[in-house]
Enzyme design. Structure first.
Site, PDB file in Angstrom:
ATOM      1  N   ARG A 108       0.497  -1.303   0.052  1.00 54.66           N
ATOM      2  CA  ARG A 108       0.075   0.571   0.265  1.00 54.66           C
ATOM      3  C   ARG A 108       0.935   1.747   0.319  1.00 54.66           C
ATOM      4  NH1 ARG A 108      -4.646   2.257  -1.644  1.00 54.66           N
ATOM      5  NH2 ARG A 108      -5.846   3.090   0.344  1.00 54.66           N
ATOM      6  N   THR A 384     -10.218   0.420  -8.551  1.00 51.85           N
ATOM      7  CA  THR A 384      -9.337  -0.712  -8.992  1.00 51.85           C
ATOM      8  C   THR A 384      -9.170  -1.643  -9.756  1.00 51.85           C
ATOM      9  OG1 THR A 384      -9.511   0.151  -6.597  1.00 51.85           O
ATOM     10  CG2 THR A 384      -8.527  -1.759  -7.376  1.00 51.85           C
ATOM     11  N   ASN A 404      -6.416   4.571  -6.949  1.00 57.87           N
ATOM     12  CA  ASN A 404      -7.333   5.039  -6.583  1.00 57.87           C
ATOM     13  C   ASN A 404      -8.670   5.322  -7.183  1.00 57.87           C
ATOM     14  OD1 ASN A 404      -8.891   6.167  -4.161  1.00 57.87           O
ATOM     15  ND2 ASN A 404      -8.207   8.070  -3.608  1.00 57.87           N
ATOM     16  N   ASP A 426      -7.792   7.898   0.632  1.00 57.90           N
ATOM     17  CA  ASP A 426      -8.121   7.240   1.289  1.00 57.90           C
ATOM     18  C   ASP A 426      -8.311   7.959   3.196  1.00 57.90           C
ATOM     19  OD1 ASP A 426      -9.086   5.940  -0.222  1.00 57.90           O
ATOM     20  OD2 ASP A 426      -8.160   4.369  -0.455  1.00 57.90           O
ATOM     21  N   SER A 455      -7.875   0.931   3.412  1.00 61.80           N
ATOM     22  CA  SER A 455      -8.675   0.352   2.367  1.00 61.80           C
ATOM     23  C   SER A 455      -9.240   0.205   1.984  1.00 61.80           C
ATOM     24  CB  SER A 455      -7.147  -0.303   1.525  1.00 61.80           C
ATOM     25  OG  SER A 455      -7.639  -0.839   0.049  1.00 61.80           O
ATOM     26  N   SER A 456     -10.253  -0.760   1.268  1.00 64.66           N
ATOM     27  CA  SER A 456     -11.086  -1.587   0.528  1.00 64.66           C
ATOM     28  C   SER A 456     -11.088  -2.539   0.160  1.00 64.66           C
ATOM     29  CB  SER A 456     -12.726  -0.865   0.247  1.00 64.66           C
ATOM     30  OG  SER A 456     -12.843   0.138   1.121  1.00 64.66           O
ATOM     31  N   GLY A 476     -13.866  -1.332  -7.397  1.00 59.01           N
ATOM     32  CA  GLY A 476     -14.948  -0.974  -6.806  1.00 59.01           C
ATOM     33  C   GLY A 476     -15.645  -0.139  -5.625  1.00 59.01           C
ATOM     34  N   GLY A 477     -14.295   0.152  -5.255  1.00 61.91           N
ATOM     35  CA  GLY A 477     -14.440   1.769  -3.843  1.00 61.91           C
ATOM     36  C   GLY A 477     -14.627   0.487  -2.243  1.00 61.91           C
TER      37      GLY A 477
END
Length: 580
Positions: A108, A384, A404, A426, A455-456, A476-477
């Site tokens: 990340r 993403t 992002n 984020d 993060s997701s 997909g955020g």
């Protein structure tokens, strides 16, 4: 007797060549025709067909899943510029079949060392969205190059020069511009044209790259060659690093050469759970995905989902109520584990989930304003991209990485032809203020020097005693977590094949805003029942782009989500024919 004839063949499925699917019809209309790709010895599912082909070719040459995954990661930096990247970061799960071991690689992005919690606020203390999204300050220190290289060095079998060579060739020789790429550039022209380097690359003569034309990227090819020859050192030090930092600072950012030189990959302990007799392994913080996928599965294990049936009013109701409670917890407890204490064990405990499930009223939706983070004991972008790989030995990779937003900050390093991320958005730029995906964050995810933003992204494995059962993940955020959850539920609770599971209509609730988002295809009768129970149901565009592989005794079955153009699941099998 005729000698054995070895035939190598490819089985491929491109579920949709053009980015025309805004919503998916009801799954029932697909049940008789949705068939996954089958292969015996290897499978790659990614969002771009050329990248999938490169991954399968590496497997054919004897490479393992990690070799193929790194090749795919670099190829997507060429073929999928809106999300594939060397200027961003992500998470990779690796499964080693011989050791029956899962490894979580965190590459990340990190906040530059000069970052501070007020850096995105104006003089009145209000959050300024443009600073965290389309400005030099929005750029986090990239982790992709070091992350991919680390995985290859530790768990791969091939040299970097070999797995990166196909990506270099694509950049040098050119790729055909797909309709999907042309359409995305057309939609992003106003934003991307602000940056002269991005405009030069994506809008020659002032127009977006034309579909069916050949697009060559000589600057990116030269950058990839440098990485091929010098590894991490070629990116994080020397001319590439110097030009990257100069670009960030020219756009008002605060990144330094030391920030790049000091970047490190982190090896995390994967988060693990159990659902219906299967082991669930997913990414741990600073991903919130794995924690909350397991938390929601733990809640939903108390509901008779199979009896409810897929996307019935009861099934959607109980999923939405579980989602609300998980996302409420996300807003308070999740952050970078190197800076804050994240109560992973408590959030993923069966007992805690049971206590949350007990508060769900099956006859009535609980308003989000009535839900707060649970009391514990001791207590990304739509653009993403995800890819999955399984090799002949049962090794697997689930990888999600990102810039992002679509095309990140929209800023290109001109000398080297790659885009920069805007991952700083984020963070909770101001606790209580939603980010670009509407997610509310708290103190745990506040901006800080060298921190990694929450993060997701949720690369995930499902395992049994014999190893890999399912490899999946999605872009997909904020909807990544619920999209990945529904793939798992569709396979394990609703007995769908992986193509059916991928095409099925999806739902999403993230606590705030208080709306139950659905894809087109959920029946009007079901929607009426949900609204009568108090849900604010909103039909919106499609969610996610899952890339999944299911492993069974019969072989590997892959499926690429049809929601975005150009995706492909590709596999290969070596067949021996004998004629006596």
């Amino acid at each position: 007797m005729i000698n054995k004839l070895k035939i190598v063949f490819f089985v491929s499925l491109v579920l949709h060549s053009f980015n025309l699917i805004a919503a998916i019809p009801a799954i029932q209309s697909y049940r008789s025709i949705a068939q996954p790709v089958w292969a015996k010895h290897g499978m790659v599912a990614s969002q771009e067909a050329l990248a999938s082909e490169i991954g399968v070719d590496i497997l054919k040459q004897g490479g393992n899943a990690i070799d193929a995954a790194v090749a795919v990661g670099y190829a997507l930096a060429v073929t999928l510029p809106r999300a594939g990247n060397i200027g961003g970061g992500g998470f990779m799960l690796v499964y080693l079949a011989d050791e029956k071991k899962s490894i979580a690689i965190d590459y990340r992005e990190t906040a530059p060392s000069a970052s501070h919690r007020e850096m995105f606020l104006d003089q009145e203390g209000n959050a300024v969205a443009s600073l965290s999204r389309f400005h030099g300050k929005a750029v986090g220190v990239p982790g992709t190059v070091m992350g991919l290289n680390h995985a290859l060095k530790q768990y791969g079998t091939m040299p970097l020069e070999k797995v990166i060579k196909p990506a270099i060739q694509l950049a040098e020789n050119g790729i055909p511009v797909t309709f999907s790429l042309h359409s995305s550039l057309k939609g992003m022209q106003k934003r991307l044209s602000v940056d002269p380097a991005s405009a030069d690359i994506f809008y020659p003569k002032g127009e977006p790259l034309q579909a069916s034309s050949v697009w060559r990227q000589p600057a990116l090819a030269a950058t990839l060659k440098t990485i091929s020859q010098k590894g991490d050192r070629g990116f994080y030090k020397g001319p590439i690093a110097e030009n990257l930092v100069a670009t960030v600072q020219r756009n008002g950012g605060i990144m330094s050469l030391d920030d790049l030189a000091n970047y490190q990959v982190k090896i995390r302990k994967p988060v693990k759970g159990r659902y219906q007799g299967f082991d669930i392994v997913s990414m741990s913080p600073p991903s919130s995905g794995g924690v909350h996928i397991i938390q929601m599965l733990n809640m939903l294990e108390n509901a008779p989902l199979r009896d409810y049936q897929h996307n019935s009013a009861n099934a959607i109701h109980v999923m939405a109520e579980s989602m609300k409670r998980a996302y409420a917890d996300r807003s308070v407890y999740l952050g970078d584990p190197d800076y804050v204490s994240v109560p992973v064990d408590q959030l993923t405990s069966k007992a805690y989930a049971k206590s949350l499930f007990a508060k769900i009223d099956m006859s009535r939706a609980t308003p989000s304003k009535a839900i707060s983070a649970g009391a514990l004991n001791d207590v990304e972008s739509n653009e993403t991209t995800h890819f999955s790989v399984v090799d002949r030995w049962g090794n697997a990779v689930s990888n999600t990485y990102t810039l992002n937003f679509s095309y990140g900050a929209g800023i290109t390093v001109p000398e080297h032809g790659f885009l920069l991320n805007n991952e700083m958005d984020d963070f909770s730029v101001k606790p209580g203020t939603p980010n670009g995906y509407g997610l509310i964050g708290g103190e745990a995810n506040a901006v800080g020097s060298n921190k990694r933003p929450l993060s997701s992204m949720s690369p995930t494995f499902v395992l049994d005693d014999d190893g890999i059962v399912l490899v999946t993940g999605s872009p997909g955020g904020s909807r990544i977590i619920t999209t990945t959850l529904q793939i798992i539920l569709n396979v394990l609770s609703h007995d769908m094949n992986i193509a059916e599971a991928s095409q099925a209509s999806r739902v999403h609730h993230q606590w705030l805003p208080d709306e139950l988002r659905i894809e087109r295809g959920v029946s009007k009768d079901t929607v009426s029942i949900l609204r009568a129970r108090g849900h604010n149901v909103v039909e919106k565009s499609s969610m996610g782009s899952t890339q999944s592989i299911l492993r069974t005794d019969a072989g590997l079955f892959g499926a690429s989500d049809p929601r975005r153009g150009g995706a492909a699941a590709l596999g290969y099998s070596k067949i021996t024919l004998e004629n006596n």
